[in-house]
Design a protein around this motif. Structure first.
Motif, PDB file in Angstrom:
ATOM      1  N   ARG A 196       0.818  -1.213   0.000  1.00 20.19           N
ATOM      2  CA  ARG A 196       0.000   0.000   0.000  1.00 20.19           C
ATOM      3  C   ARG A 196       0.854   1.266   0.000  1.00 20.19           C
ATOM      4  NH1 ARG A 196      -5.105  -0.566   4.175  1.00 20.19           N
ATOM      5  NH2 ARG A 196      -6.348  -2.059   2.947  1.00 20.19           N
ATOM      6  N   ARG A 197       1.903   1.255   0.808  1.00 22.72           N
ATOM      7  CA  ARG A 197       2.763   2.428   0.924  1.00 22.72           C
ATOM      8  C   ARG A 197       4.203   1.962   1.086  1.00 22.72           C
ATOM      9  NH1 ARG A 197      -0.097   7.083   2.533  1.00 22.72           N
ATOM     10  NH2 ARG A 197       1.806   8.039   3.321  1.00 22.72           N
ATOM     11  N   LEU A 198       5.111   2.637   0.427  1.00 25.27           N
ATOM     12  CA  LEU A 198       6.533   2.387   0.634  1.00 25.27           C
ATOM     13  C   LEU A 198       6.970   2.962   1.978  1.00 25.27           C
ATOM     14  CD1 LEU A 198       7.779   3.365  -2.918  1.00 25.27           C
ATOM     15  CD2 LEU A 198       8.079   1.115  -1.900  1.00 25.27           C
ATOM     16  N   GLY A 199       7.842   2.278   2.651  1.00 25.46           N
ATOM     17  CA  GLY A 199       8.380   2.763   3.920  1.00 25.46           C
ATOM     18  C   GLY A 199       9.877   2.566   3.984  1.00 25.46           C
ATOM     19  N   PHE A 200      10.625   3.671   4.061  1.00 21.55           N
ATOM     20  CA  PHE A 200      12.080   3.637   4.142  1.00 21.55           C
ATOM     21  C   PHE A 200      12.539   4.241   5.473  1.00 21.55           C
ATOM     22  CE2 PHE A 200      11.242   3.674  -0.402  1.00 21.55           C
ATOM     23  CZ  PHE A 200      12.167   2.784  -0.912  1.00 21.55           C
ATOM     24  N   TYR A 201      13.764   3.916   5.863  1.00 22.75           N
ATOM     25  CA  TYR A 201      14.391   4.561   7.014  1.00 22.75           C
ATOM     26  C   TYR A 201      14.762   6.000   6.630  1.00 22.75           C
ATOM     27  CZ  TYR A 201      17.740   5.603  10.703  1.00 22.75           C
ATOM     28  OH  TYR A 201      18.390   6.187  11.750  1.00 22.75           O
ATOM     29  N   PRO A 202      14.546   7.019   7.489  1.00 24.47           N
ATOM     30  CA  PRO A 202      14.067   6.921   8.873  1.00 24.47           C
ATOM     31  C   PRO A 202      12.581   7.182   9.050  1.00 24.47           C
ATOM     32  CG  PRO A 202      14.970   9.102   8.514  1.00 24.47           C
ATOM     33  CD  PRO A 202      15.082   8.377   7.191  1.00 24.47           C
ATOM     34  N   ALA A 203      11.857   7.499   7.966  1.00 24.74           N
ATOM     35  CA  ALA A 203      10.462   7.902   8.130  1.00 24.74           C
ATOM     36  C   ALA A 203       9.536   6.724   8.421  1.00 24.74           C
ATOM     37  CB  ALA A 203       9.981   8.643   6.878  1.00 24.74           C
ATOM     38  N   GLY A 204       9.811   5.565   7.831  1.00 21.83           N
ATOM     39  CA  GLY A 204       8.903   4.432   7.991  1.00 21.83           C
ATOM     40  C   GLY A 204       7.588   4.714   7.300  1.00 21.83           C
ATOM     41  N   GLY A 205       6.493   4.360   7.958  1.00 20.79           N
ATOM     42  CA  GLY A 205       5.173   4.666   7.439  1.00 20.79           C
ATOM     43  C   GLY A 205       4.697   3.793   6.310  1.00 20.79           C
ATOM     44  N   GLY A 206       5.413   2.728   5.978  1.00 23.08           N
ATOM     45  CA  GLY A 206       4.974   1.824   4.923  1.00 23.08           C
ATOM     46  C   GLY A 206       3.825   0.943   5.384  1.00 23.08           C
ATOM     47  N   GLU A 207       3.088   0.389   4.420  1.00 20.68           N
ATOM     48  CA  GLU A 207       1.971  -0.506   4.741  1.00 20.68           C
ATOM     49  C   GLU A 207       1.947  -1.695   3.786  1.00 20.68           C
ATOM     50  OE1 GLU A 207      -1.808   1.406   4.892  1.00 20.68           O
ATOM     51  OE2 GLU A 207      -1.196   2.853   6.436  1.00 20.68           O
ATOM     52  N   ILE A 208       1.812  -2.872   4.367  1.00 20.03           N
ATOM     53  CA  ILE A 208       1.680  -4.119   3.620  1.00 20.03           C
ATOM     54  C   ILE A 208       0.422  -4.830   4.090  1.00 20.03           C
ATOM     55  CG2 ILE A 208       2.664  -6.419   3.247  1.00 20.03           C
ATOM     56  CD1 ILE A 208       5.432  -5.179   3.611  1.00 20.03           C
ATOM     57  N   VAL A 209      -0.315  -5.397   3.154  1.00 22.55           N
ATOM     58  CA  VAL A 209      -1.456  -6.247   3.496  1.00 22.55           C
ATOM     59  C   VAL A 209      -1.110  -7.678   3.081  1.00 22.55           C
ATOM     60  CG1 VAL A 209      -3.883  -6.785   3.074  1.00 22.55           C
ATOM     61  CG2 VAL A 209      -3.139  -4.401   3.283  1.00 22.55           C
ATOM     62  N   ALA A 210      -1.281  -8.609   4.011  1.00 22.35           N
ATOM     63  CA  ALA A 210      -0.992 -10.024   3.744  1.00 22.35           C
ATOM     64  C   ALA A 210      -2.230 -10.862   4.023  1.00 22.35           C
ATOM     65  CB  ALA A 210       0.161 -10.504   4.612  1.00 22.35           C
ATOM     66  N   THR A 211      -2.537 -11.782   3.121  1.00 23.07           N
ATOM     67  CA  THR A 211      -3.598 -12.764   3.331  1.00 23.07           C
ATOM     68  C   THR A 211      -2.961 -14.139   3.358  1.00 23.07           C
ATOM     69  OG1 THR A 211      -5.184 -11.366   2.152  1.00 23.07           O
ATOM     70  CG2 THR A 211      -5.781 -13.675   2.484  1.00 23.07           C
ATOM     71  N   ILE A 212      -3.174 -14.866   4.447  1.00 25.22           N
ATOM     72  CA  ILE A 212      -2.517 -16.159   4.662  1.00 25.22           C
ATOM     73  C   ILE A 212      -3.585 -17.224   4.869  1.00 25.22           C
ATOM     74  CG2 ILE A 212      -0.960 -17.471   6.163  1.00 25.22           C
ATOM     75  CD1 ILE A 212       0.372 -14.779   6.870  1.00 25.22           C
ATOM     76  N   SER A 213      -3.559 -18.237   4.041  1.00 19.77           N
ATOM     77  CA  SER A 213      -4.530 -19.326   4.142  1.00 19.77           C
ATOM     78  C   SER A 213      -4.008 -20.434   5.050  1.00 19.77           C
ATOM     79  CB  SER A 213      -4.825 -19.904   2.755  1.00 19.77           C
ATOM     80  OG  SER A 213      -5.387 -18.926   1.906  1.00 19.77           O
ATOM     81  N   SER A 214      -4.910 -21.162   5.658  1.00 18.56           N
ATOM     82  CA  SER A 214      -4.531 -22.321   6.459  1.00 18.56           C
ATOM     83  C   SER A 214      -3.909 -23.380   5.556  1.00 18.56           C
ATOM     84  CB  SER A 214      -5.754 -22.894   7.173  1.00 18.56           C
ATOM     85  OG  SER A 214      -5.411 -24.070   7.881  1.00 18.56           O
ATOM     86  N   ALA A 215      -2.826 -23.991   6.035  1.00 24.94           N
ATOM     87  CA  ALA A 215      -2.130 -25.001   5.223  1.00 24.94           C
ATOM     88  C   ALA A 215      -1.815 -26.254   6.029  1.00 24.94           C
ATOM     89  CB  ALA A 215      -0.842 -24.409   4.659  1.00 24.94           C
ATOM     90  N   ASN A 216      -2.527 -26.453   7.122  1.00 28.11           N
ATOM     91  CA  ASN A 216      -2.223 -27.579   7.998  1.00 28.11           C
ATOM     92  C   ASN A 216      -2.319 -28.915   7.277  1.00 28.11           C
ATOM     93  OD1 ASN A 216      -1.544 -28.603  10.580  1.00 28.11           O
ATOM     94  ND2 ASN A 216      -3.671 -29.143  10.950  1.00 28.11           N
TER      95      ASN A 216
END
Length: 345
Positions: free
Chosen positions: A152-172
Protein backbone atom coordinates in the motif's frame (compact mmCIF):
# COMPACT_ATOMS: atom_id res chain seq x y z
CA UNK A 1 10.62 -25.31 28.48
CA UNK A 2 13.28 -24.85 25.82
CA UNK A 3 16.15 -22.71 27.07
CA UNK A 4 17.98 -20.65 24.43
CA UNK A 5 21.10 -18.50 24.65
CA UNK A 6 20.59 -15.49 22.38
CA UNK A 7 24.34 -15.07 21.92
CA UNK A 8 24.52 -18.39 20.04
CA UNK A 9 26.04 -18.30 16.57
CA UNK A 10 25.20 -15.11 14.71
CA UNK A 11 23.60 -13.70 17.87
CA UNK A 12 20.97 -11.47 16.24
CA UNK A 13 17.22 -11.03 16.09
CA UNK A 14 16.67 -14.09 13.89
CA UNK A 15 17.08 -16.28 16.98
CA UNK A 16 14.13 -14.48 18.58
CA UNK A 17 11.94 -14.59 15.47
CA UNK A 18 12.58 -18.27 14.73
CA UNK A 19 11.94 -19.16 18.36
CA UNK A 20 8.65 -17.25 18.41
CA UNK A 21 7.49 -18.74 15.11
CA UNK A 22 8.25 -22.35 16.00
CA UNK A 23 7.03 -22.01 19.57
CA UNK A 24 3.63 -21.05 18.17
CA UNK A 25 3.71 -23.84 15.56
CA UNK A 26 4.64 -26.59 18.01
CA UNK A 27 3.14 -25.34 21.28
CA UNK A 28 6.52 -25.53 23.02
CA UNK A 29 7.32 -22.68 25.43
CA UNK A 30 10.81 -21.19 25.58
CA UNK A 31 13.04 -18.91 27.60
CA UNK A 32 15.49 -16.74 25.70
CA UNK A 33 18.37 -15.00 27.48
CA UNK A 34 21.11 -12.65 26.26
CA UNK A 35 18.82 -11.41 23.49
CA UNK A 36 20.75 -9.94 20.55
CA UNK A 37 23.96 -10.17 22.53
CA UNK A 38 25.90 -10.05 19.28
CA UNK A 39 24.66 -6.54 18.44
CA UNK A 40 26.00 -3.09 19.39
CA UNK A 41 22.63 -2.34 21.05
CA UNK A 42 21.59 -5.62 22.70
CA UNK A 43 18.08 -6.47 23.84
CA UNK A 44 14.69 -5.92 22.29
CA UNK A 45 14.39 -2.92 19.99
CA UNK A 46 11.04 -1.64 18.70
CA UNK A 47 10.71 -4.05 15.76
CA UNK A 48 11.69 -7.05 17.94
CA UNK A 49 9.17 -6.06 20.60
CA UNK A 50 6.50 -5.74 17.89
CA UNK A 51 7.35 -9.31 16.81
CA UNK A 52 6.86 -10.52 20.39
CA UNK A 53 3.56 -8.72 20.84
CA UNK A 54 2.29 -9.88 17.43
CA UNK A 55 3.15 -13.49 18.30
CA UNK A 56 1.45 -13.13 21.66
CA UNK A 57 -1.72 -11.78 20.04
CA UNK A 58 -1.85 -14.47 17.35
CA UNK A 59 -1.35 -17.31 19.82
CA UNK A 60 -2.81 -15.93 23.08
CA UNK A 61 0.58 -16.43 24.69
CA UNK A 62 1.71 -15.65 28.23
CA UNK A 63 4.83 -13.50 28.03
CA UNK A 64 7.38 -12.23 30.52
CA UNK A 65 10.12 -9.74 29.63
CA UNK A 66 8.33 -8.03 26.73
CA UNK A 67 9.81 -4.55 27.12
CA UNK A 68 12.17 -2.31 25.20
CA UNK A 69 15.83 -3.23 25.77
CA UNK A 70 14.88 -6.41 27.63
CA UNK A 71 17.55 -9.09 27.29
CA UNK A 72 15.46 -12.03 28.49
CA UNK A 73 12.05 -13.33 27.48
CA UNK A 74 9.74 -16.19 28.46
CA UNK A 75 7.06 -17.15 25.94
CA UNK A 76 4.31 -19.70 26.59
CA UNK A 77 2.10 -19.99 23.48
CA UNK A 78 -1.50 -20.97 23.07
CA UNK A 79 -3.03 -22.22 19.83
CA UNK A 80 -2.61 -19.96 16.77
CA UNK A 81 -5.86 -18.19 15.91
CA UNK A 82 -7.00 -17.05 12.48
CA UNK A 83 -8.32 -13.51 12.23
CA UNK A 84 -7.86 -9.93 11.08
CA UNK A 85 -4.75 -8.40 12.64
CA UNK A 86 -3.00 -5.04 12.53
CA UNK A 87 0.59 -4.63 13.71
CA UNK A 88 2.58 -1.39 13.64
CA UNK A 89 6.28 -1.14 14.42
CA UNK A 90 5.84 2.56 15.17
CA UNK A 91 9.22 3.38 13.62
CA UNK A 92 11.03 2.60 10.37
CA UNK A 93 11.78 -0.86 11.78
CA UNK A 94 10.97 -3.69 9.37
CA UNK A 95 7.34 -4.80 9.21
CA UNK A 96 8.35 -7.67 6.89
CA UNK A 97 10.21 -9.27 9.80
CA UNK A 98 7.06 -8.99 11.91
CA UNK A 99 5.16 -10.70 9.10
CA UNK A 100 7.65 -13.54 8.87
CA UNK A 101 7.40 -14.11 12.62
CA UNK A 102 3.67 -14.85 12.60
CA UNK A 103 3.33 -16.23 9.06
CA UNK A 104 4.32 -19.86 9.92
CA UNK A 105 1.92 -20.06 12.87
CA UNK A 106 -1.03 -18.76 10.85
CA UNK A 107 -0.50 -21.65 8.43
CA UNK A 108 -1.74 -23.90 11.25
CA UNK A 109 -4.73 -21.78 12.23
CA UNK A 110 -8.22 -23.04 11.37
CA UNK A 111 -8.99 -20.47 8.70
CA UNK A 112 -7.55 -17.64 6.60
CA UNK A 113 -6.04 -14.54 8.18
CA UNK A 114 -5.60 -10.98 6.98
CA UNK A 115 -2.81 -8.79 8.32
CA UNK A 116 -2.15 -5.07 7.99
CA UNK A 117 1.49 -4.32 8.82
CA UNK A 118 2.96 -0.84 9.21
CA UNK A 119 6.60 0.22 9.35
CA UNK A 120 9.57 -0.16 7.04
CA UNK A 121 8.89 -2.08 3.83
CA UNK A 122 12.40 -1.74 2.35
CA UNK A 123 15.09 -1.95 5.02
CA UNK A 124 18.72 -3.04 5.02
CA UNK A 125 19.20 -6.32 6.93
CA UNK A 126 15.57 -7.38 6.31
CA UNK A 127 13.70 -8.96 3.40
CA UNK A 128 12.19 -6.14 1.27
CA UNK A 129 8.57 -6.38 0.19
CA UNK A 130 9.48 -7.22 -3.41
CA UNK A 131 11.70 -10.10 -2.29
CA UNK A 132 8.80 -11.61 -0.33
CA UNK A 133 6.25 -11.02 -3.10
CA UNK A 134 8.36 -12.34 -5.99
CA UNK A 135 10.69 -14.91 -4.40
CA UNK A 136 9.12 -16.16 -1.19
CA UNK A 137 5.36 -16.22 -1.89
CA UNK A 138 5.61 -18.36 -5.07
CA UNK A 139 7.69 -20.95 -3.21
CA UNK A 140 5.23 -20.92 -0.32
CA UNK A 141 2.42 -21.64 -2.78
CA UNK A 142 4.36 -24.58 -4.20
CA UNK A 143 4.77 -25.78 -0.62
CA UNK A 144 0.97 -25.80 -0.27
CA UNK A 145 0.75 -22.56 1.70
CA UNK A 146 -1.33 -20.09 -0.31
CA UNK A 147 -0.61 -16.45 0.51
CA UNK A 148 -0.99 -13.04 -1.09
CA UNK A 149 0.86 -9.78 -0.44
CA UNK A 150 0.07 -6.25 -1.54
CA UNK A 151 2.03 -3.04 -1.01
CA UNK A 152 0.00 0.00 0.00
CA UNK A 153 2.76 2.43 0.92
CA UNK A 154 6.53 2.39 0.63
CA UNK A 155 8.38 2.76 3.92
CA UNK A 156 12.08 3.64 4.14
CA UNK A 157 14.39 4.56 7.01
CA UNK A 158 14.07 6.92 8.87
CA UNK A 159 10.46 7.90 8.13
CA UNK A 160 8.90 4.43 7.99
CA UNK A 161 5.17 4.67 7.44
CA UNK A 162 4.97 1.82 4.92
CA UNK A 163 1.97 -0.51 4.74
CA UNK A 164 1.68 -4.12 3.62
CA UNK A 165 -1.46 -6.25 3.50
CA UNK A 166 -0.99 -10.02 3.74
CA UNK A 167 -3.60 -12.76 3.33
CA UNK A 168 -2.52 -16.16 4.66
CA UNK A 169 -4.53 -19.33 4.14
CA UNK A 170 -4.53 -22.32 6.46
CA UNK A 171 -2.13 -25.00 5.22
CA UNK A 172 -2.22 -27.58 8.00
CA UNK A 173 -3.45 -30.29 5.61
CA UNK A 174 -1.78 -29.10 2.41
CA UNK A 175 1.93 -28.66 3.20
CA UNK A 176 4.15 -30.90 1.11
CA UNK A 177 7.97 -30.66 0.94
CA UNK A 178 9.71 -30.57 -2.43
CA UNK A 179 13.27 -30.49 -3.72
CA UNK A 180 14.63 -27.32 -5.28
CA UNK A 181 17.89 -28.31 -6.94
CA UNK A 182 18.08 -26.20 -10.09
CA UNK A 183 16.72 -22.87 -11.34
CA UNK A 184 15.33 -24.08 -14.63
CA UNK A 185 15.44 -21.98 -17.77
CA UNK A 186 16.00 -18.24 -17.51
CA UNK A 187 12.83 -16.26 -18.27
CA UNK A 188 13.41 -12.61 -17.41
CA UNK A 189 15.92 -10.18 -15.89
CA UNK A 190 15.26 -6.54 -15.02
CA UNK A 191 16.12 -3.77 -12.58
CA UNK A 192 13.97 -1.20 -10.80
CA UNK A 193 14.84 1.86 -8.78
CA UNK A 194 12.49 3.18 -6.11
CA UNK A 195 13.55 6.67 -5.09
CA UNK A 196 10.54 8.55 -3.69
CA UNK A 197 11.03 12.23 -2.81
CA UNK A 198 14.49 12.26 -4.42
CA UNK A 199 15.61 13.88 -7.69
CA UNK A 200 14.74 11.69 -10.67
CA UNK A 201 18.35 11.85 -11.83
CA UNK A 202 19.38 9.59 -8.95
CA UNK A 203 17.25 6.69 -10.17
CA UNK A 204 18.40 7.18 -13.76
CA UNK A 205 22.09 7.24 -12.79
CA UNK A 206 21.79 4.07 -10.75
CA UNK A 207 19.93 2.24 -13.50
CA UNK A 208 22.30 3.39 -16.23
CA UNK A 209 25.33 2.36 -14.17
CA UNK A 210 23.81 -1.04 -13.41
CA UNK A 211 22.86 -1.56 -17.04
CA UNK A 212 26.42 -0.82 -18.16
CA UNK A 213 27.81 -3.36 -15.69
CA UNK A 214 25.33 -6.15 -16.43
CA UNK A 215 24.68 -5.50 -20.11
CA UNK A 216 21.02 -4.69 -19.46
CA UNK A 217 19.20 -2.03 -21.44
CA UNK A 218 15.83 -0.63 -22.51
CA UNK A 219 12.85 -2.10 -20.66
CA UNK A 220 15.22 -4.01 -18.38
CA UNK A 221 15.95 -0.72 -16.58
CA UNK A 222 12.81 0.63 -14.95
CA UNK A 223 12.03 3.51 -12.62
CA UNK A 224 9.75 2.01 -9.97
CA UNK A 225 6.08 2.98 -10.14
CA UNK A 226 5.20 5.94 -7.93
CA UNK A 227 3.43 4.90 -4.73
CA UNK A 228 2.38 6.67 -1.61
CA UNK A 229 5.23 7.07 0.83
CA UNK A 230 6.21 8.83 4.04
CA UNK A 231 9.56 10.28 3.09
CA UNK A 232 12.67 9.94 0.95
CA UNK A 233 14.22 6.58 0.22
CA UNK A 234 16.31 4.75 -2.33
CA UNK A 235 16.24 1.04 -3.21
CA UNK A 236 17.80 -0.45 -6.34
CA UNK A 237 16.45 -3.93 -7.15
CA UNK A 238 17.45 -6.64 -9.64
CA UNK A 239 14.96 -9.42 -10.39
CA UNK A 240 16.04 -12.66 -12.08
CA UNK A 241 13.15 -14.94 -13.05
CA UNK A 242 13.68 -18.62 -13.82
CA UNK A 243 11.42 -21.57 -14.52
CA UNK A 244 11.51 -22.85 -10.92
CA UNK A 245 12.09 -19.70 -8.87
CA UNK A 246 12.67 -15.96 -8.91
CA UNK A 247 15.49 -14.19 -7.08
CA UNK A 248 15.43 -10.53 -6.04
CA UNK A 249 18.58 -8.66 -5.00
CA UNK A 250 18.53 -5.23 -3.37
CA UNK A 251 20.96 -2.45 -2.54
CA UNK A 252 20.05 0.72 -0.67
CA UNK A 253 21.22 4.24 -1.36
CA UNK A 254 21.92 6.67 1.45
CA UNK A 255 23.34 10.11 1.99
CA UNK A 256 26.98 10.26 0.93
CA UNK A 257 26.80 7.07 -1.16
CA UNK A 258 26.95 7.80 -4.86
CA UNK A 259 24.73 6.15 -7.45
CA UNK A 260 27.60 4.30 -9.11
CA UNK A 261 28.58 2.67 -5.80
CA UNK A 262 25.01 1.45 -5.21
CA UNK A 263 24.85 0.04 -8.74
CA UNK A 264 28.29 -1.54 -8.46
CA UNK A 265 27.42 -3.36 -5.24
CA UNK A 266 24.21 -4.71 -6.77
CA UNK A 267 25.96 -5.78 -9.97
CA UNK A 268 28.48 -7.74 -7.90
CA UNK A 269 25.68 -9.49 -6.02
CA UNK A 270 23.90 -10.40 -9.26
CA UNK A 271 27.10 -11.52 -10.99
CA UNK A 272 28.04 -13.73 -8.03
CA UNK A 273 24.66 -15.45 -8.25
CA UNK A 274 24.92 -15.81 -12.03
CA UNK A 275 28.35 -17.41 -11.71
CA UNK A 276 26.77 -20.32 -9.82
CA UNK A 277 24.17 -22.82 -10.98
CA UNK A 278 22.73 -23.39 -7.49
CA UNK A 279 19.03 -22.58 -7.11
CA UNK A 280 18.83 -20.20 -4.16
CA UNK A 281 20.87 -17.14 -3.34
CA UNK A 282 22.31 -16.85 0.14
CA UNK A 283 19.39 -14.85 1.60
CA UNK A 284 16.63 -17.04 0.16
CA UNK A 285 18.57 -20.11 1.36
CA UNK A 286 18.21 -18.75 4.90
CA UNK A 287 14.57 -17.68 4.56
CA UNK A 288 13.46 -20.97 2.97
CA UNK A 289 14.77 -23.21 5.74
CA UNK A 290 11.94 -22.69 8.24
CA UNK A 291 8.85 -23.27 6.04
CA UNK A 292 10.52 -26.25 4.35
CA UNK A 293 11.39 -27.72 7.75
CA UNK A 294 7.73 -27.40 8.80
CA UNK A 295 6.66 -29.34 5.71
CA UNK A 296 9.31 -32.02 6.32
CA UNK A 297 8.12 -32.36 9.92
CA UNK A 298 4.44 -32.52 9.00
CA UNK A 299 4.81 -35.04 6.17
CA UNK A 300 7.80 -36.96 7.55
CA UNK A 301 9.47 -36.75 4.18
CA UNK A 302 12.94 -35.46 3.35
CA UNK A 303 13.63 -32.50 1.05
CA UNK A 304 16.68 -30.65 -0.22
CA UNK A 305 17.81 -27.52 -2.01
CA UNK A 306 20.96 -26.03 -3.47
CA UNK A 307 22.25 -22.56 -2.69
CA UNK A 308 25.14 -20.35 -3.68
CA UNK A 309 26.41 -19.79 -0.11
CA UNK A 310 25.64 -20.63 3.52
CA UNK A 311 25.96 -17.61 5.79
CA UNK A 312 26.48 -17.58 9.55
CA UNK A 313 22.92 -16.26 9.74
CA UNK A 314 21.62 -19.33 7.89
CA UNK A 315 23.63 -21.78 9.99
CA UNK A 316 22.34 -20.20 13.19
CA UNK A 317 18.81 -20.44 11.83
CA UNK A 318 19.32 -24.16 11.11
CA UNK A 319 20.42 -24.67 14.73
CA UNK A 320 17.37 -22.85 16.11
CA UNK A 321 14.94 -24.76 13.90
CA UNK A 322 16.39 -28.07 15.09
CA UNK A 323 15.79 -27.01 18.71
CA UNK A 324 12.03 -26.95 18.11
CA UNK A 325 11.42 -29.46 15.31
CA UNK A 326 12.48 -33.12 15.06
CA UNK A 327 14.37 -32.51 11.83
CA UNK A 328 18.06 -32.51 11.02
CA UNK A 329 19.99 -30.38 8.58
CA UNK A 330 23.04 -31.50 6.65
CA UNK A 331 25.03 -29.49 4.15
CA UNK A 332 27.56 -30.58 1.55
CA UNK A 333 29.73 -28.31 -0.55
CA UNK A 334 29.23 -28.84 -4.27
CA UNK A 335 30.78 -27.27 -7.37
CA UNK A 336 28.13 -24.56 -7.64
CA UNK A 337 27.72 -23.85 -3.91
CA UNK A 338 26.00 -26.01 -1.29
CA UNK A 339 23.48 -28.84 -1.11
CA UNK A 340 21.26 -28.61 1.98
CA UNK A 341 19.24 -31.65 3.05
CA UNK A 342 16.44 -31.75 5.63
CA UNK A 343 15.31 -35.07 7.06
CA UNK A 344 12.82 -36.00 9.79
CA UNK A 345 14.38 -37.41 12.95
Amino acid sequence: MIEIDGSTGEGGGQILRTSLALSMCTGQPFTLTRIRAGRSKPGLMRQHLTCVMAAAEVSGAEVQGAALNSQSLTFVPGKPRAGDYSFSVGTAGSCTLVLQTVWPALLFAEGPSRLLLKGGTHNPMAPPFHFLARSYVPLMRRLGADSELSLRRLGFYPAGGGEIVATISSANDTLHPFDLIDRGAAQDAYAECFAPALPSTIARRELDALGALLGWQGDQLRVGAARQHEGPGNALLATLAFEHLTEVFTQFGEKGLNAEKVAGDLALEVSTYQASTAALGEHLADQWALPLALAVWKRQRAASYTCTALTAHAKTNFEMIARFLPVRFSSTQIDSGWLVKLEPN
